[in-house]
Design a protein around this motif. Structure first.
Motif, PDB file in Angstrom:
ATOM      1  N   LEU A 109       0.811  -1.216   0.000  1.00  3.84           N
ATOM      2  CA  LEU A 109       0.000   0.000   0.000  1.00  3.84           C
ATOM      3  C   LEU A 109       0.846   1.269   0.000  1.00  3.84           C
ATOM      4  O   LEU A 109       0.531   2.238   0.711  1.00  3.84           O
ATOM      5  CB  LEU A 109      -0.964   0.017   1.192  1.00  3.84           C
ATOM      6  N   HIS A 110       1.902   1.289  -0.811  1.00  2.62           N
ATOM      7  CA  HIS A 110       2.679   2.519  -0.932  1.00  2.62           C
ATOM      8  C   HIS A 110       1.743   3.645  -1.362  1.00  2.62           C
ATOM      9  O   HIS A 110       1.016   3.513  -2.363  1.00  2.62           O
ATOM     10  CB  HIS A 110       3.797   2.336  -1.961  1.00  2.62           C
ATOM     11  N   PRO A 111       1.699   4.774  -0.637  1.00  2.00           N
ATOM     12  CA  PRO A 111       0.693   5.813  -0.918  1.00  2.00           C
ATOM     13  C   PRO A 111       0.794   6.404  -2.326  1.00  2.00           C
ATOM     14  O   PRO A 111      -0.221   6.807  -2.898  1.00  2.00           O
ATOM     15  CB  PRO A 111       0.974   6.877   0.146  1.00  2.00           C
ATOM     16  N   GLY A 112       1.992   6.450  -2.901  1.00  2.00           N
ATOM     17  CA  GLY A 112       2.129   6.956  -4.261  1.00  2.00           C
ATOM     18  C   GLY A 112       1.417   6.079  -5.269  1.00  2.00           C
ATOM     19  O   GLY A 112       0.701   6.571  -6.158  1.00  2.00           O
ATOM     20  N   TRP A 113       1.569   4.776  -5.139  1.00  2.00           N
ATOM     21  CA  TRP A 113       0.914   3.849  -6.054  1.00  2.00           C
ATOM     22  C   TRP A 113      -0.591   3.791  -5.813  1.00  2.00           C
ATOM     23  O   TRP A 113      -1.382   3.642  -6.751  1.00  2.00           O
ATOM     24  CB  TRP A 113       1.528   2.460  -5.927  1.00  2.00           C
ATOM     25  N   VAL A 114      -1.009   3.919  -4.548  1.00  2.74           N
ATOM     26  CA  VAL A 114      -2.442   3.961  -4.249  1.00  2.74           C
ATOM     27  C   VAL A 114      -3.074   5.180  -4.915  1.00  2.74           C
ATOM     28  O   VAL A 114      -4.166   5.107  -5.494  1.00  2.74           O
ATOM     29  CB  VAL A 114      -2.676   3.989  -2.728  1.00  2.74           C
ATOM     30  N   LEU A 166      -4.540  13.756  -3.093  1.00  6.65           N
ATOM     31  CA  LEU A 166      -3.480  14.126  -2.147  1.00  6.65           C
ATOM     32  C   LEU A 166      -4.036  14.321  -0.741  1.00  6.65           C
ATOM     33  O   LEU A 166      -3.385  13.965   0.249  1.00  6.65           O
ATOM     34  CB  LEU A 166      -2.782  15.401  -2.619  1.00  6.65           C
ATOM     35  N   VAL A 167      -5.253  14.900  -0.648  1.00  7.19           N
ATOM     36  CA  VAL A 167      -5.885  15.050   0.662  1.00  7.19           C
ATOM     37  C   VAL A 167      -6.095  13.681   1.305  1.00  7.19           C
ATOM     38  O   VAL A 167      -5.772  13.467   2.478  1.00  7.19           O
ATOM     39  CB  VAL A 167      -7.243  15.786   0.533  1.00  7.19           C
ATOM     40  N   THR A 168      -6.630  12.745   0.531  1.00  8.30           N
ATOM     41  CA  THR A 168      -6.851  11.394   1.052  1.00  8.30           C
ATOM     42  C   THR A 168      -5.527  10.728   1.412  1.00  8.30           C
ATOM     43  O   THR A 168      -5.412  10.050   2.437  1.00  8.30           O
ATOM     44  CB  THR A 168      -7.603  10.538   0.022  1.00  8.30           C
ATOM     45  N   GLY A 169      -4.510  10.942   0.557  1.00  5.83           N
ATOM     46  CA  GLY A 169      -3.209  10.331   0.812  1.00  5.83           C
ATOM     47  C   GLY A 169      -2.527  10.877   2.048  1.00  5.83           C
ATOM     48  O   GLY A 169      -1.664  10.209   2.643  1.00  5.83           O
ATOM     49  N   ARG A 190       2.004   7.695   5.356  1.00  8.82           N
ATOM     50  CA  ARG A 190       1.146   8.363   4.404  1.00  8.82           C
ATOM     51  C   ARG A 190       1.990   9.331   3.587  1.00  8.82           C
ATOM     52  O   ARG A 190       3.200   9.429   3.762  1.00  8.82           O
ATOM     53  CB  ARG A 190       0.036   9.160   5.136  1.00  8.82           C
ATOM     54  N   LEU A 191       1.370  10.095   2.709  1.00  9.95           N
ATOM     55  CA  LEU A 191       2.087  11.123   1.962  1.00  9.95           C
ATOM     56  C   LEU A 191       2.563  12.205   2.929  1.00  9.95           C
ATOM     57  O   LEU A 191       1.830  12.637   3.821  1.00  9.95           O
ATOM     58  CB  LEU A 191       1.172  11.749   0.904  1.00  9.95           C
ATOM     59  N   THR A 242      -5.772  20.371   2.117  1.00  7.83           N
ATOM     60  CA  THR A 242      -7.232  20.415   2.136  1.00  7.83           C
ATOM     61  C   THR A 242      -7.742  21.799   1.733  1.00  7.83           C
ATOM     62  O   THR A 242      -8.694  21.927   0.954  1.00  7.83           O
ATOM     63  CB  THR A 242      -7.768  20.050   3.534  1.00  7.83           C
ATOM     64  N   ARG A 243      -7.103  22.844   2.259  1.00  5.04           N
ATOM     65  CA  ARG A 243      -7.511  24.206   1.900  1.00  5.04           C
ATOM     66  C   ARG A 243      -7.251  24.488   0.421  1.00  5.04           C
ATOM     67  O   ARG A 243      -8.056  25.160  -0.236  1.00  5.04           O
ATOM     68  CB  ARG A 243      -6.760  25.207   2.778  1.00  5.04           C
TER      69      ARG A 243
END
Length: 316
Positions: free
Chosen positions: A136-141, A197-200, A213-214, A222-223
């Motif tokens: 689950l590497h965040p970049g690949w996700v 990116l927000v989710t990551g 995470r990222l 988020t903003r």
């Protein structure tokens, strides 16, 4: 005795002729399937089932299906269900390829679009395998979701092209409206990327033991995402104003403008609904059910944007 024309011979040789009328239905099913797999993929992530199957392409070493034992939880079945959904999407994509590519009545530019859904499914299967193998590497996700969003866009484009002719595109309004539509496309892409990116950067990694995470500040990204959404909505309102001011002008495509207006109003409704879910999930601590609804909304937003932008021009 009359001599058969070339078109008559072509029709006789069309082995898929009896099911050719199903093309539009299959293309609609393809759009729905591409959005649905975003939802099932989100369910994997939000239930911490990202590593429910420990390897790929098998679920467990030596078995394509989950292995039942005393320590088995529901996670393998959630992940395996998402993998089964990939086969459903693949079958639909194969039907798209057969019906679109073999339609000799249409231009080669249209027919070659039939390869995109199936190629996308194959790419997604490989990316999904890398996601599991790299734990689950965040970049690949993030890439996994980005490709899904792109497939929704291209599937919407293919559906729209099916209902058009093969002549050159002709705008339904002035150049400013065309450029506003292009701006909507760019802003939609930015909204989706920033949303990823927000989710990551958030708490939902996809597994309760995977914490990394990222490396982004969640509040800042988020903003930025929220500001881009507001810019998108402002551009959409400008498009709506132009669409409502144009019908009285000489030479305006009245029917085309009417269809574009309906699509733009639908996009506004989807955008406002998506924004509402986004704000509620932010102020309530990102509950899984709302994050999942937001992912569904992202797929709908991509489709609705494509549906609007593509209706800003017609083909003979």
């Amino acid at each position: 005795m009359s001599t058969p024309t070339s078109s008559t011979v072509g029709e006789r040789r069309d082995l898929l002729g009896p099911v050719r009328g199903w093309t539009r239905g299959i293309l609609i099913a393809n759009v729905i399937a591409q959005i649905a797999i975003i939802v099932t993929g989100g369910a994997v992530r939000l239930t911490d089932s990202g590593l429910g199957c420990s390897t790929w392409p098998h679920c467990e070493p030596g078995s394509f299906t989950p292995v039942l034992h005393e320590a088995t939880s529901f996670h393998p079945y959630v992940e395996f269900g998402n993998r089964l959904m990939t086969f459903v999407v693949g079958i639909v994509a194969l039907a798209v390829l057969l019906l679109v590519w073999t339609d000799r009545r249409r231009s080669p530019e249209y027919r070659v679009l039939g390869f995109i859904p199936l190629a996308g499914v194959a790419a997604q299967a490989l990316i999904g395998g890398v996601v599991v193998l790299l734990e689950l590497h965040p970049g690949w996700v993030s890439l996994h979701f980005g490709v899904s969003a792109s497939l929704v866009w291209f599937s919407a484009y293919l559906l729209h092209r099916h209902g058009e002719g093969d002549g050159p595109p002709r705008p339904v309004g002035p150049r400013l409206l065309t450029w506003a539509g292009r701006a909507l496309t760019v802003l939609m892409a930015a909204v989706v990327v920033l949303g990823v990116l927000v989710t990551g950067a958030g708490p939902h990694s996809g597994d309760d033991e995977v914490g990394y995470r990222l490396a982004l500040d969640p509040l800042t990204v988020t903003r930025t995402h929220s500001a881009t959404v507001w810019l998108f909505v402002a551009t959409l309102v400008a498009v709506l104003v132009m669409l409502h001011r144009l019908p009285g002008r000489a030479g305006a495509d009245v029917d085309g403008l009417a269809r574009a207006r309906r699509a733009a109003w639908l996009l506004l409704a989807v955008s406002l609904g998506q924004g509402l879910v986004g704000y509620v999930q932010y102020f309530t601590g990102l509950p899984e059910i709302l994050v999942g609804a937001h992912m569904l909304g992202a797929g709908l937003l991509v489709w609705a944007t494509a549906n609007t932008v593509l209706r800003l021009r017609t083909r003979a």
